[in-house]
Design a protein around this motif. Structure first.
Motif: not given
Length: 616
Positions: A257, A275, A279, A281-282, A286, A537, A574, A588, A590, A594
């Motif tokens: 992350a 971090y 994750w 999620r991350d 990606s 993000l 972030e 970051q 994220f 994004s």
């Protein structure tokens, strides 16, 4: 040397297994070895006195510095300008494309391009977050810093056959570190290669150092050449792509992350997390960014990593944890480094992550959406992979209707988060479509029934008619910008009156001059003290939501404004504070993934006036 530089006053270098941050004053103040989640060797970013640092700068105070990357590369150039001359430090790490290794090289090549410059080099390592002592062994060609389990060899960059006196270098021991000075004239090259598991010190010739730089530049230019992006924001997208690549652990394809820990979401506050992990999620998000740029190989590598995590499910407990180490292990016990004062006094400094065992139901939707996207690009799940996925979806059918901790990993207790329910719908929807399109065996009747129940529940309980918006969870009037993904992932039409009303409510409550907050922590207590900045993000998600809602010019303006909040190298942390300062771990993933997604989608909509047919 600034006691604590701004978080944004840094560039990132790396070798695809670990990374380092270099401040604009030439201080390397963050480096973990041998991989991203290893203990630090240099960490003055988190403790100026005890963290350890490695600085190369003019041996005077009256200089001006600037930073840039060599075009289309991850070679960072810090330029120093003084009344007597102009010098540069070229920082990079030769790329490692093979298996995991303990051997890593930090190359800091000094060049003088005009006049003369006297450089001072100071190296003060502090192993294991400053908790382990080390010895120092000096030789004619360099030195070795040796601690339990790790040794760093310092190789001098200089022509063979010259002594320290011949080089006009003055080397001295300072405590258990080193400091030396060297005067260079225009055209001369010097510097240092710091190598883990590097053996005895040796002399590195300027020609060898230049070959390492050329090879590194060639790798990055070749990698970037594979990108298929030809849109309006190529420079920003390319830098974001390289940043994501720098944060990817090549041996497994896992994306961290961020390469840092402990950088605060509020200066002096307690929202300071580690971090340096992967994750679900991350990494899943990606895949959309990587596939959008044509990097199918990288997306497939993470897909394999994700498949391996799914294969570990034996039917007991939860199928997936929310995060793992880059090698797929899941020991992330959280502890506090009480001896570190934190960036500008931001305590506690944490390593490990206590959120690893949280229940966050949204990860199943993000993972299945990524798998679906990869499938559409020819990266198909094999027989065993599909069996693993069906077991996970079957588990989700039995466990979806329960409170969880939510996407933001709040520590204020479990809630019926709307985003978690919405991502449950995404997971079931993508699984059903994959089963139908690939003629795979599945319990379609149950999957479909549960998907429809989730859908109905969100509209029944997640929609709050009083405020005219979908809310953070079922028992609140608080808004949450994670729901900006609803139209992007096809849950609701982007111009549905209910969605347009939700977007307008977010405009009022969560948006500050185009920047977007995740939620209002004072209105929705999250178990932590203090506030936070806007979340980059979410601002990029907002760009896409605006465009799909027909507010195309506004979307473009918000996107262009976000570019002004990047640092001097195009990097984002972030969050962004109310004063425009970058906050949180840096850089970051994220934020950058994004940005790429927003650029791809906005390009398409500016060219075609409507979203892609796929709904993404």
């Amino acid at each position: 040397m600034a006691r604590y530089p701004n978080i944004s006053d840094h560039g990132l270098i790396g070798d695809l297994q670990t990374a380092a941050l270099v401040a604009t004053d030439g201080t390397l103040d963050w480096f973990c070895c041998p991989r991203f989640d290893s203990p630090s060797v240099f960490a003055s970013l988190l403790d100026a006195d005890g963290g350890g640092y490695y600085q190369i700068a003019p041996d005077r105070d009256d200089y001006v510095s600037r930073q840039l990357y060599l075009p289309d590369s991850a070679i960072l150039v810090t330029r120093f300008m003084t009344p007597d001359g102009v010098g540069e430090v070229h920082d990079f790490m030769p790329v490692i494309e093979g298996p995991a290794t303990g051997r890593h090289r930090l190359v800091r090549n000094i060049k003088v391009v005009r006049g003369t410059m006297r450089f001072a080099v100071a190296i003060q390592p502090r192993f294991d977050y400053g908790r382990k002592p080390h010895t120092l062994e000096l030789s004619e060609d360099g030195a070795v810093f040796r601690s339990e389990g790790l040794a760093l060899t310092l190789h001098a960059i200089a022509p063979e056959g010259l002594s320290l006196q011949d080089e006009a270098a003055n080397l001295e021991r300072v405590g258990d570190g080193l400091r030396w000075t060297r005067t260079l004239r225009a055209g001369q090259i010097g510097g240092v290669v710091l190598e883990s598991d590097g053996g005895a010190p040796r002399r590195v010739s300027p020609e060898e150092a230049q070959r390492l730089a050329d090879d590194t530049a060639r790798f990055w230019r070749g990698w970037l050449h594979r990108s298929t992006y030809r849109g309006r924001w190529r420079e920003m997208v390319n830098r974001s792509a390289m940043t994501l690549k720098l944060m990817t652990y090549q041996p497994t394809g896992a994306l961290v992350a961020a390469p840092t820990t402990g950088l605060p979401e509020q200066a002096g506050g307690e929202r300071n997390w580690d971090y340096r992990y992967t994750w679900i999620r991350d990494g899943s998000f990606s895949i959309y960014a990587l596939l959008g740029l044509g990097y199918v190989e990288e997306a497939a590598a993470f897909g394999v990593w994700l498949r391996d995590r799914a294969a570990e499910y034996t039917g007991e407990g939860r199928p997936l944890k929310i995060m793992y180490r880059v090698d797929g292990s899941s020991d992330l016990v959280e502890e506090t480094l009480d001896h570190f004062e934190g960036w500008r006094g931001s305590r506690p400094v944490r390593i490990g992550n206590g959120a690893a065992d949280q229940l966050q139901l949204d990860i199943y939707g993000e993972a299945m959406d990524a798998i679906s996207l990869a499938d559409a690009r020819g990266v198909l799940a094999g027989y065993q992979g599909w069996q693993d996925l069906t077991r996970i979806i079957d588990w989700l059918c039995d466990h979806w209707d329960q409170p969880d901790e939510g996407i933001w990993e709040t520590r204020g207790g479990q809630r019926n988060f709307t985003y978690g329910r919405f991502q449950t719908w995404v997971a079931l929807d993508r699984a059903i479509k994959l089963a139908q399109e690939r003629s795979r065996p599945a319990n379609l009747a149950q999957w479909t029934a549960v998907r429809d129940r989730v859908y109905d529940q969100i509209f029944d309980r997640g929609w709050n008619p009083k405020i005219g918006a979908f809310t953070q969870h079922y028992d609140t009037e608080v808004l949450d910008s994670s729901l900006l993904l609803m139209p992007l992932q096809g849950f609701i039409a982007p111009r549905d009156p209910m969605w347009l009303s939700t977007l307008e409510a977010m405009d009022r409550e969560l948006v500050s001059d185009s920047l977007v907050y995740r939620y209002n922590p004072s209105a929705s207590p999250d178990g932590l003290a203090g506030d936070e900045g806007t979340f980059s993000l979410c601002t990029f998600w907002y760009v896409d939501a605006l465009a799909r809602a027909g507010r195309l010019e506004e979307a473009r303006l918000v996107f262009e404004k976000m570019h002004t909040y990047a640092n001097h190298l195009g990097l984002y942390s972030e969050e962004i504070s109310s004063t425009g300062e970058q906050l949180g771990n840096f850089p970051q993933a994220f934020s950058h993934l994004s940005l790429i997604g927003a650029a791809i989608n906005l390009d398409y909509q500016l060219d075609h006036g409507r979203p892609p047919a796929s709904g993404r």
